[in-house]
Scaffold this active site. Structure first.
Site, mmCIF file in Angstrom:
data_model
loop_
_atom_site.group_PDB
_atom_site.id
_atom_site.type_symbol
_atom_site.label_atom_id
_atom_site.label_comp_id
_atom_site.label_asym_id
_atom_site.label_seq_id
_atom_site.Cartn_x
_atom_site.Cartn_y
_atom_site.Cartn_z
ATOM 1 C CG HIS A 181 -0.896 1.665 -3.383
ATOM 2 N ND1 HIS A 181 -2.118 1.433 -2.808
ATOM 3 C CD2 HIS A 181 -0.602 0.547 -4.088
ATOM 4 C CE1 HIS A 181 -2.543 0.220 -3.140
ATOM 5 N NE2 HIS A 181 -1.636 -0.344 -3.912
ATOM 6 C CG ASP A 212 -2.272 0.651 0.907
ATOM 7 O OD1 ASP A 212 -2.202 1.850 0.615
ATOM 8 O OD2 ASP A 212 -3.348 0.035 0.963
#
Ligand SMILES: *[C@@H]1O[C@H](CO)[C@@H](O)[C@H](O)[C@H]1NC(C)=O
Ligand SMILES: *[C@@H]1O[C@H](CO)[C@@H](O)[C@H](O)[C@H]1NC(C)=O
Ligand SMILES: *[C@@H]1O[C@H](CO)[C@@H](O)[C@H](O)[C@H]1NC(C)=O
Ligand SMILES: *[C@@H]1O[C@H](CO)[C@@H](O)[C@H](O)[C@H]1NC(C)=O
Ligand SMILES: *[C@@H]1O[C@H](CO)[C@@H](O)[C@H](O)[C@H]1NC(C)=O
Ligand SMILES: CC(=O)N[C@H]1CO[C@H](CO)[C@@H](O)[C@@H]1O
Length: 424
Positions: A242, A219
């Site tokens: 991310h 993430d």
């Protein structure tokens, strides 16, 4: 007392205290508190017992976790402590049990209400594989509490050095109210397909430096919640994951401003976003200002530069109602490398609160897609960026020139969305 006498006494006291600190720095080995270190027995109670003794000592004290492999259930290490405390775990690996059922709270290792704290070395392995793969929790997040590896709440004037967080079940490290803290040479490691494993999540703190660190996760690399102030990040590598993310902002009422974020000299590799600022549509009001990205290398990154004020994952919001989060004094400078999306820079600001004072300088991003490359393009709405330096993508053919920006806006306008609200 006479003023000079008072000062002399104070200096003498400081001297005695310094001497005391040197002579009585206590080291409390968790093995003396019953830690087994076989990787199976719960050594949490031994860690807690060593912590309590260290925390009660008036002179600097350290909890020593000697090299080896340990298992621990949730532990809560609380202050305030009488003197500075260190946890020294160089060469040690501490593992969490893989089963979620063994956790009753949202933290694995929670450290709270401590000042002048140091954590050196050690690998904290959350063994999250089972949870990432179970759809049970991700479908009903409200009823599932998934523990963060290392949660720091009101840990101030502190240093975290040479530590590793691996395979967290949820975020790796989450900070709340941790003013004046430094992270140095921190390693974060989890697979690309691990879920919700943000590397370092920051909120409501003033003064944080993260340097010389390496973050690979599923993430966000580093994510900023509301109330993040005076944060400096440099020499950090991110990817997979991310990317670096400010927000999402505006979801809740009374969010505190984000102010003063400097992200410099970082390399981002193979992430699906590079550096972004995001806020929800139909949001509560909010403010984020003084945010600067500089000297960043992007290697095969999707959406390398992104302001997204229509952030709405899984359609869980009222699209079409503008964000009320105001962004100002934002700069992107010296950002170079490759983009896996054609639009390498997208600045989508809110029509209700257009972005103010956005600067773009020396951007050099090339499109590098799965089937070959080419020039990249940029899009923007509700922002009039000040463009300086040499920028690639550059303006080539402008299909619908906006007279207000000709001559100053040198980015490629071909694929740019153009609408009446566009202030570029
Ligand atoms: C992630 O990928 C690995 C290897 O491809 C696979 O074994 C694992 O099941 C995947 N996990 C999730 C949560 O998708
Ligand atoms: C994880 O999930 C993937 C796809 O959902 C599945 O193929 C794989 O076998 C699972 N792995 C484990 C270890 O359960
Ligand atoms: C950084 O931390 C690692 C442990 O994760 C250690 O092996 C290495 O020596 C540290 N590097 C520096 C420069 O201190
Ligand atoms: C972070 O770095 C800045 C600039 O080097 C420095 O002024 C500041 O004191 C540092 N903050 C902390 C908490 O050490
Ligand atoms: C933006 O920067 C200008 C000039 O440096 C300053 O006057 C203004 O207060 C800043 N705005 C915010 C919201 O910080
Ligand atoms: C991405 C980037 O600019 N990296 C630089 C960061 O600083 C070190 C040392 O100053 C350089 O060696 C890197 O190239």
């Amino acid at each position: 007392m006479h003023k000079d006498g008072y000062i002399r006494t104070a200096v003498f006291c400081l001297f005695v205290m310094a001497l005391g600190a040197r002579n009585h720095a206590a080291v409390i080995d968790i093995k003396t508190k019953g830690a087994v270190g076989d990787g199976k027995t719960d050594d949490g109670p031994a860690i807690l017992s060593a912590w309590k003794e260290a925390c009660a000592g008036a002179s600097p004290s350290s909890v020593l976790v000697p090299p080896g492999t340990y298992m621990s259930l949730s532990v809560v290490l609380s202050g305030p402590c009488k003197g500075p405390v260190e946890i020294q775990a160089t060469g040690a690996t501490i593992k969490a049990p893989p089963e979620l059922a063994k956790f009753k709270t949202d933290s694995w290792i929670l450290i709270q209400n401590v000042k002048r704290f140091t954590m050196t070395g050690g690998t904290f392995d959350g063994q999250g594989h089972q949870i990432w793969n179970s759809t049970k929790c991700h479908d009903s997040q409200l009823t599932c509490q998934i523990p963060v590896n290392l949660r720091l709440s009101h840990v101030k004037n502190s240093l975290f050095k040479d530590i590793t967080s691996a395979n967290s079940k949820h975020f790796h490290i989450a900070l709340w109210g941790c003013d004046n803290t430094v992270f140095e040479n921190v390693t974060i490691n989890a697979p690309e397909n691990s879920t919700n494993t943000d590397g370092i999540h920051i909120a409501r703190l003033n003064g944080l430096n993260i340097t010389k660190s390496n973050i690979k996760t599923g993430d966000d690399c580093i994510s900023f919640g509301d109330g993040s102030k005076n944060v400096r990040i440099d020499k950090v590598t991110c990817g997979p994951g991310h990317g670096i993310s400010i927000g999402s902002l505006g979801k809740y009422p009374n969010e505190e401003p984000i102010q003063g974020i400097w992200i410099k000299n970082c390399t981002i590799t193979g992430t699906n976003n590079g550096v972004r600022i995001k806020s929800w549509p139909a949001s509560h009001p909010g403010v984020a200002s003084d945010i600067h990205f500089e000297d960043i290398i992007m290697k095969k990154v999707g959406n390398p530069i992104l302001i997204d004020q229509e952030y709405c994952p899984h359609d869980l919001c009222k699209k079409g109602i503008p964000s009320k989060v105001k962004l100002s004094n934002v700069s992107f400078r010296k950002i170079r490398g490759t983009s896996t999306t054609k639009v390498a820079m997208k600045l989508a600001c809110s029509p209700e609160a257009p972005c103010d004072n956005v600067e773009v300088a020396d951007i050099n991003l090339k499109f590098h897609g799965p089937r070959g490359g080419g020039p990249a393009s940029s899009e923007c709405s509700n922002v009039k960026p000040k463009v300086t330096g040499k920028n690639v993508p550059q303006e080539t053919v402008t299909k619908r020139p906006n007279p207000a920006t000709l001559g100053t806006f040198s980015l490629d306008l071909i694929s740019r969305r153009f609408d009446a609200r566009d202030r570029c």
